[in-house]
Design an enzyme around this catalytic site. Structure first.
Site, PDB file in Angstrom:
ATOM      1  N   HIS A   1       0.468  -1.202   0.526  1.00  0.00           N
ATOM      2  CA  HIS A   1      -0.022   0.569   0.161  1.00  0.00           C
ATOM      3  C   HIS A   1       0.790   1.148  -0.335  1.00  0.00           C
ATOM      4  O   HIS A   1       1.629   1.659   1.027  1.00  0.00           O
ATOM      5  CB  HIS A   1      -1.279   0.049   1.343  1.00  0.00           C
ATOM      6  CG  HIS A   1      -1.764  -1.012   1.905  1.00  0.00           C
ATOM      7  ND1 HIS A   1      -2.981  -1.416   1.101  1.00  0.00           N
ATOM      8  CD2 HIS A   1      -1.322  -2.754   1.853  1.00  0.00           C
ATOM      9  CE1 HIS A   1      -3.682  -2.340   1.008  1.00  0.00           C
ATOM     10  NE2 HIS A   1      -2.524  -3.369   1.609  1.00  0.00           N
TER      11      HIS A   1
ATOM     12  N   ARG B   1       0.543   4.998  -0.535  1.00  0.00           N
ATOM     13  CA  ARG B   1      -0.737   6.048  -0.377  1.00  0.00           C
ATOM     14  C   ARG B   1      -0.719   7.137  -1.502  1.00  0.00           C
ATOM     15  O   ARG B   1      -1.631   8.166  -0.979  1.00  0.00           O
ATOM     16  CB  ARG B   1       0.314   6.077   1.044  1.00  0.00           C
ATOM     17  CG  ARG B   1       0.752   5.094   1.826  1.00  0.00           C
ATOM     18  CD  ARG B   1      -0.870   4.094   2.527  1.00  0.00           C
ATOM     19  NE  ARG B   1      -0.746   4.079   3.141  1.00  0.00           N
ATOM     20  CZ  ARG B   1      -1.367   3.100   4.270  1.00  0.00           C
ATOM     21  NH1 ARG B   1      -2.271   2.722   3.540  1.00  0.00           N
ATOM     22  NH2 ARG B   1      -1.215   2.184   5.285  1.00  0.00           N
TER      23      ARG B   1
ATOM     24  N   HIS C   1      -9.181 -10.186   0.590  1.00  0.00           N
ATOM     25  CA  HIS C   1      -8.727  -9.954   2.258  1.00  0.00           C
ATOM     26  C   HIS C   1      -9.389 -10.173   2.991  1.00  0.00           C
ATOM     27  O   HIS C   1     -10.594  -9.852   2.663  1.00  0.00           O
ATOM     28  CB  HIS C   1      -8.477  -7.943   2.619  1.00  0.00           C
ATOM     29  CG  HIS C   1      -8.212  -8.182   4.237  1.00  0.00           C
ATOM     30  ND1 HIS C   1      -7.096  -7.212   4.189  1.00  0.00           N
ATOM     31  CD2 HIS C   1      -8.366  -8.697   4.698  1.00  0.00           C
ATOM     32  CE1 HIS C   1      -6.743  -6.565   5.111  1.00  0.00           C
ATOM     33  NE2 HIS C   1      -7.947  -7.780   6.114  1.00  0.00           N
TER      34      HIS C   1
ATOM     35  N   HIS D   1      -2.598 -12.477   2.116  1.00  0.00           N
ATOM     36  CA  HIS D   1      -1.834 -12.153   4.012  1.00  0.00           C
ATOM     37  C   HIS D   1      -2.341 -13.451   4.361  1.00  0.00           C
ATOM     38  O   HIS D   1      -3.304 -13.313   5.845  1.00  0.00           O
ATOM     39  CB  HIS D   1      -2.152 -10.795   4.270  1.00  0.00           C
ATOM     40  CG  HIS D   1      -3.001 -10.063   3.986  1.00  0.00           C
ATOM     41  ND1 HIS D   1      -4.170 -10.611   4.192  1.00  0.00           N
ATOM     42  CD2 HIS D   1      -2.494  -8.475   3.839  1.00  0.00           C
ATOM     43  CE1 HIS D   1      -4.909  -9.546   3.718  1.00  0.00           C
ATOM     44  NE2 HIS D   1      -4.125  -8.458   4.104  1.00  0.00           N
TER      45      HIS D   1
ATOM     46  N   ASP E   1       2.904  -6.618   2.659  1.00  0.00           N
ATOM     47  CA  ASP E   1       1.323  -5.807   2.859  1.00  0.00           C
ATOM     48  C   ASP E   1       1.646  -4.543   3.601  1.00  0.00           C
ATOM     49  O   ASP E   1       1.315  -4.259   4.808  1.00  0.00           O
ATOM     50  CB  ASP E   1       0.836  -6.745   4.251  1.00  0.00           C
ATOM     51  CG  ASP E   1      -0.558  -6.024   4.108  1.00  0.00           C
ATOM     52  OD1 ASP E   1      -0.975  -5.133   3.085  1.00  0.00           O
ATOM     53  OD2 ASP E   1      -1.364  -6.405   5.439  1.00  0.00           O
TER      54      ASP E   1
ATOM     55  N   HIS F   1       1.747   4.187   8.310  1.00  0.00           N
ATOM     56  CA  HIS F   1       1.156   5.376   8.652  1.00  0.00           C
ATOM     57  C   HIS F   1       2.152   6.166   9.374  1.00  0.00           C
ATOM     58  O   HIS F   1       3.253   5.607  10.760  1.00  0.00           O
ATOM     59  CB  HIS F   1       0.433   4.534   9.867  1.00  0.00           C
ATOM     60  CG  HIS F   1      -0.932   3.604   9.294  1.00  0.00           C
ATOM     61  ND1 HIS F   1      -1.883   3.818   8.599  1.00  0.00           N
ATOM     62  CD2 HIS F   1      -1.209   2.478   9.229  1.00  0.00           C
ATOM     63  CE1 HIS F   1      -2.579   3.184   7.746  1.00  0.00           C
ATOM     64  NE2 HIS F   1      -2.302   1.980   7.892  1.00  0.00           N
TER      65      HIS F   1
HETATM   66  O1  DOR Z   1      -3.034  -3.222   8.258  1.00  0.00           O
HETATM   67  C1  DOR Z   1      -3.599  -3.146   7.134  1.00  0.00           C
HETATM   68  N1  DOR Z   1      -3.683  -1.710   6.684  1.00  0.00           N
HETATM   69  N2  DOR Z   1      -4.387  -3.782   6.516  1.00  0.00           N
HETATM   70  C2  DOR Z   1      -4.252  -3.640   4.697  1.00  0.00           C
HETATM   71  O2  DOR Z   1      -5.180  -5.235   4.537  1.00  0.00           O
HETATM   72  C3  DOR Z   1      -4.803  -2.479   4.369  1.00  0.00           C
HETATM   73  C4  DOR Z   1      -3.338  -1.793   5.891  1.00  0.00           C
HETATM   74  C5  DOR Z   1      -3.395   0.164   5.022  1.00  0.00           C
HETATM   75  O3  DOR Z   1      -4.148   0.012   4.162  1.00  0.00           O
HETATM   76  O4  DOR Z   1      -2.779   0.589   5.836  1.00  0.00           O
END
Ligand code: DOR
Length: 447
Positions: free
Chosen positions: A66, A68, A188, A242, A313, A317
């Site tokens: 991901h 962003r 997922h 996952h 994955d 953040h």
């Molecule tokens: O922990 C996760 N965060 N699992 C996901 O599948 C999405 C991801 C996110 O985009 O933050």
């Protein structure tokens, strides 16, 4: 006409496609490997890389990240993420659709491809995300590795959790193709109804460890069972993202259709619920970390081929976001910089072989997603390569990380197998701490 880019990698320990190890040279011209041999004579114009004592592997293909962009660039963007990939030995990635706007149309997919062509240092592919309404987009969008369905845990339009809505997607393939060969569906798998109910039961608990109880093994198993049921009913190509529980691994071990694949993350193999005590909400992800027993069963399933490959994955953040009190803290952790070293360290500890790591992090991914010419060191394959050092150990240090979020759940872990040089399309994109930000990857294609 510009002269060809030629690289000659000398005296490397090379993992061949059959898993055999030889000491030898690899010659690349422009984007391709042209020769692999015990000794290749000097070629005019070649840039030489002395790989004595280092091991040469096909570049990692990370099939679930991901990154962003667009919309959430304060966490990560395609440039910072691809720098982190280069440092981690990741030469290609497949990215998920929960950006802003969501990647649910051809237009949004084209926008990502355009952004990536301008700023991505490694090769890229983007999933198209399923909503309850975008079936035509799902069938026609291209190029894409497949359709991503969040069966749980995605707010807003990307959540598709009822059997009827899911059936509509599983039932429709790309026109005329037999369903097993139709566009891949990647799920997922967590059951939203169970999670909703358990959120109420555990409301007002702020210990992040409760995350693994709310989104428990049963929530994952129920959703995986449903995805498998629909895949069998419609004979539809399915990939389980996952996979995190012993129960799901046991289910697949009993009966895994030939058109189903599954992946596991390094964190679900190497971390468990004890991590909450050490790193709190940094250990919070979806699906959550499980028990040491789940770790062991997942390892065995991977070694036995029940689970096909590895994905990180990577879901960054910021530390500020992660510092919020559970359940306001977001789920997800970064991974592209540490995945290869983590898996190679596990190999050095006897958990698996280096050849298995190559298969799980490169070859098997290329096969499952139909990515041509990647995943092996042989003439005709793309010159996406990584040299790793299996002789020295170095800890994961926050200050060395290139991901924009600047943290890792593995900080302090002493690892070997770090990338020393990463090559994308025959060009050195990372070398001993330096990223060459001029290099650009290419859009991946899917058979
Ligand atoms: O922990 C996760 N965060 N699992 C996901 O599948 C999405 C991801 C996110 O985009 O933050």
């Amino acid at each position: 006409m510009s002269s060809p880019k030629i690289l000659l990698i000398r005296r490397a320990q090379i993992i061949l496609p059959n898993g055999e190890l030889i000491i030898g040279d690899v010659l690349t011209r422009d984007r391709q490997i042209v020769e692999v041999a015990p000794e290749i004579s000097q070629t005019a114009l070649a840039t030489e890389v002395d790989a004595e004592g280092l091991t040469l592997l096909p570049g990692v293909i990370d099939p679930q990240v991901h990154f962003r962009e667009p919309g959430l660039e304060h966490k990560e963007d395609l440039f910072t993420a691809s720098c982190a990939c280069a440092k981690g030995g990741v030469t290609s990635f497949l990215e998920m659709p929960n950006t802003r706007p969501l990647t649910t149309t051809q237009q949004a997919l084209d926008d990502k491809l355009d952004r990536a062509s301008q700023k991505c240092l490694v090769n890229y592919g983007f999933f198209i995300g399923a909503t309850a309404e975008n079936l035509p987009d799902l069938l026609l969008a291209k190029p894409t590795p497949g359709i991503k369905i969040f069966m749980g845990l995605m707010h807003g339009q990307l959540l598709v959790d009822g059997e009827t809505a899911l059936s509509a997607i599983f039932a429709k393939g790309v026109s005329e193709a037999p369903a097993k060969q139709a566009r891949l569906i990647a799920v997922h798998a967590e059951d939203q109804a169970r999670i909703n109910q358990r959120r109420q039961e555990f409301a007002n608990i702020h210990d992040p460890a409760v995350h693994s109880q709310i989104q428990d093994n049963q929530a994952a198993l129920t959703a995986t069972q449903l995805a498998l049921k629909l895949s069998r009913k419609y004979q539809r190509r399915l990939h389980i993202l996952h996979m995190s529980t012993a129960e799901e691994a046991d289910l697949l071990r009993q009966e895994k259709p030939s058109w189903v694949t599954a992946e596991v993350t390094p964190q679900h193999l190497l971390l468990n619920t004890s991590a909450y005590q050490q790193i709190g909400t940094l250990a919070q992800m979806n699906p959550p970390l499980r028990s040491p027993h789940d770790n062991e069963v997942l390892w065995q399933a991977l070694r036995d081929g029940v689970i096909d490959f590895i994905a990180t994955d990577h879901a960054p953040h910021t530390l500020e976001e992660k510092a919020q009190e559970y359940p306001n803290s977001p789920s997800g952790m970064p991974g592209v910089e540490t995945s290869l070293a983590l898996m190679l360290t596990a190999a050095m500890q006897g958990k698996c072989t280096v050849a298995q790591v190559v298969n799980w992090m490169s070859k098997a991914v290329a096969v499952a997603y139909g990515i041509p010419n990647k995943g092996a060191i042989a003439p005709g394959y793309d010159a996406d390569l990584v040299l790793v050092d299996l002789n020295t150990y170095r800890p994961v240090r926050r200050e060395e990380l290139l991901t924009k979020c600047r943290w890792s759940p593995f900080e302090g872990w002493n690892l070997t197998g770090w990338a020393t040089t990463t090559i994308v399309g025959g060009e050195i994109v990372y070398d001993k701490g330096q990223v060459n930000t001029q290099v650009r990857g290419q859009a991946l294609t899917f058979l």
